[in-house]
Design a protein around this motif. Sequence first.
Motif, PDB file in Angstrom:
ATOM      1  N   CYS A 105       0.817  -1.217   0.000  1.00 39.93           N
ATOM      2  CA  CYS A 105       0.000   0.000   0.000  1.00 39.93           C
ATOM      3  C   CYS A 105       0.848   1.263   0.000  1.00 39.93           C
ATOM      4  CB  CYS A 105      -0.917   0.015   1.231  1.00 39.93           C
ATOM      5  SG  CYS A 105       0.000   0.249   2.787  1.00 39.93           S
ATOM      6  N   THR A 106       2.163   1.096   0.261  1.00 36.65           N
ATOM      7  CA  THR A 106       3.015   2.242   0.596  1.00 36.65           C
ATOM      8  C   THR A 106       3.128   3.315  -0.497  1.00 36.65           C
ATOM      9  OG1 THR A 106       4.235   0.649   1.941  1.00 36.65           O
ATOM     10  CG2 THR A 106       5.197   2.849   1.719  1.00 36.65           C
ATOM     11  N   PRO A 107       3.318   2.949  -1.757  1.00 38.69           N
ATOM     12  CA  PRO A 107       3.414   4.019  -2.771  1.00 38.69           C
ATOM     13  C   PRO A 107       2.159   4.894  -2.806  1.00 38.69           C
ATOM     14  CG  PRO A 107       4.084   1.908  -3.699  1.00 38.69           C
ATOM     15  CD  PRO A 107       3.496   1.611  -2.347  1.00 38.69           C
ATOM     16  N   GLY A 108       0.991   4.257  -2.693  1.00 42.15           N
ATOM     17  CA  GLY A 108      -0.257   5.021  -2.668  1.00 42.15           C
ATOM     18  C   GLY A 108      -0.360   5.869  -1.423  1.00 42.15           C
ATOM     19  N   MET A 109       0.029   5.290  -0.297  1.00 38.48           N
ATOM     20  CA  MET A 109      -0.009   6.023   0.976  1.00 38.48           C
ATOM     21  C   MET A 109       0.863   7.273   0.892  1.00 38.48           C
ATOM     22  SD  MET A 109      -1.753   4.676   3.544  1.00 38.48           S
ATOM     23  CE  MET A 109      -2.703   3.159   3.786  1.00 38.48           C
TER      24      MET A 109
END
Lengths: 164, 283
Positions: A105-109
């Motif tokens: 999820c990190t790039p979107g976060m």
Amino acid sequence: MSDKMHLKLTVNGEAHETLAEPRELLIHVLREQLGITGPHIGCETSHCGACTVDMGGKSVKACTVFAAQAQGAEITTVEGLGAPDGLHVLQEMFREHHGLQCGFCTPGMITRAWRLLQDNPSPTEEEVRFGMSGNLCRCTGYQNIVKAILAAADQMNAMKEAAE
Amino acid sequence: MIPSTFEYHRPDDLAAVIALLQEHGDEARVVAGGHSLIPMMKLRMADPAHLIDLQGLSDLKGIEIGDVIRIGAMTTQAEIIDHDGLAEAAPIMAEAARQIADPQVRNLGTVGGNIANGDPGNDMPGLMQCLDARFTLVGPDGTREVAARDFYEAAYVTTREEEEVLTAVSFDRPRGGYAYEKQKRKIGDYATAAAAVQIVAEGGRVSAASVAMTNLSDVPVFSAAAGAALEGTACGEEAVQAAVAAMLGDIDPMEDNRGPVEFKKHVAGVILARAIVRAWSRA
Ligand SMILES: Cc1cc2nc3c(=O)[nH]c(=O)nc-3n(C[C@H](O)[C@H](O)[C@H](O)COP(=O)(O)OP(=O)(O)OC[C@H]3O[C@@H](n4cnc5c(N)ncnc54)[C@H](O)[C@@H]3O)c2cc1C
Ligand code: FES
Ligand code: FES
């Protein structure tokens, strides 16, 4: 098959041209044609936010934008924020505060958090939670993501003050 | 999740949009924010051969504040939340918009799309019932206004003709206290039940009240009876329960993945009672 259209996008400051069917989703054009694989595909149904990119100064879910709608748009992805040898403060803070586990999820976060801090440089915890509510994480329980964003806000504000 | 093919159009004025709608009839659909239409196209529940993008029509954007408030159809839900003048003139708009979907969806999702869509789960239609709004429709035969309370006929069926475009919504500046209260399973979800309430107080009593409910029937529900049950009272517990009972007579929920009918009626009652208490406290 409908005709392909000649698509022009600016991604992370760089001009791109490609051919795409109007029905293709922006996330597929970014990942499969332009090789920009930072934004992920989690659900493909507009729910998870893994595909979040910045388009025209706003966070959007790239799985819910047709390539044709993005014609002429300026787009920023996580690749435009930092690089392995020069992480963005947000990326540093996600690392320091364990704001990720599997990292899916990190790039979107981070792309969403970046826009949130542009719009509101000193958010409260509640404002961070409200502003991040379009991004789901199956691992962290969110606590450390919120911590990382608040810490990044403090650092970015301190850097801004030091520069003034 | 690949939709069927379509031809894409991005006209820059309304006349061109209407000409395309006339030319292609039911083969054509307009797209605003796309956040109801694209999910349906991915599932192939919608497969327009011509997609007419309204993003080039800058005239359809914007919020005008006066005795009458007018909101262009292409105004996004995020713009509703961020507008200071609207926050003062009709704070119920932002209170409701903050409970729609999530930030990314609200950045693209429009007021007009939410209203024209006809999905009983959409929040703006119920709110428009409460505010007694008017919808401006422009088609080949010119411009007409339809009352929000006459607009919805069944799920996804409205009085808008296929060749008409919704250009704006307008309503009189609301008076008194307000509340938009929504029960949902998780943030970003459609309502299990939602209530829009405006109450005017005079001398400690309710002089006017407007009540509308979302996702409790195949159309948004304006409950004149619930409003009437409050009028003339001091808005105490008994009046609130009378309004809830009146509202329950006007809704017709269906069992689905948000729960059985009895549960939905229970939630509708709780949500309306909360909305009335909050609106009254602000009246
Ligand atoms: C994850 C998620 C959660 C959501 N949660 C909620 C929620 O809690 N509450 C809620 O209310 N909505 C919710 N939505 C829906 C969202 O608010 C949509 O943006 C909105 O329903 C439609 O607006 P749009 O601009 O995206 O319209 P579009 O999807 O572009 O259009 C919807 C329909 O209206 C028609 N249309 C659009 N504009 C016009 C116009 N000006 N004139 C005539 N016809 C028009 C289109 O042809 C189409 O049939 C959610 C969506 C997603 C993806
Ligand atoms: S992949 Fe776009 S929201 Fe999940
Ligand atoms: S870190 Fe695994 S989904 Fe968020």
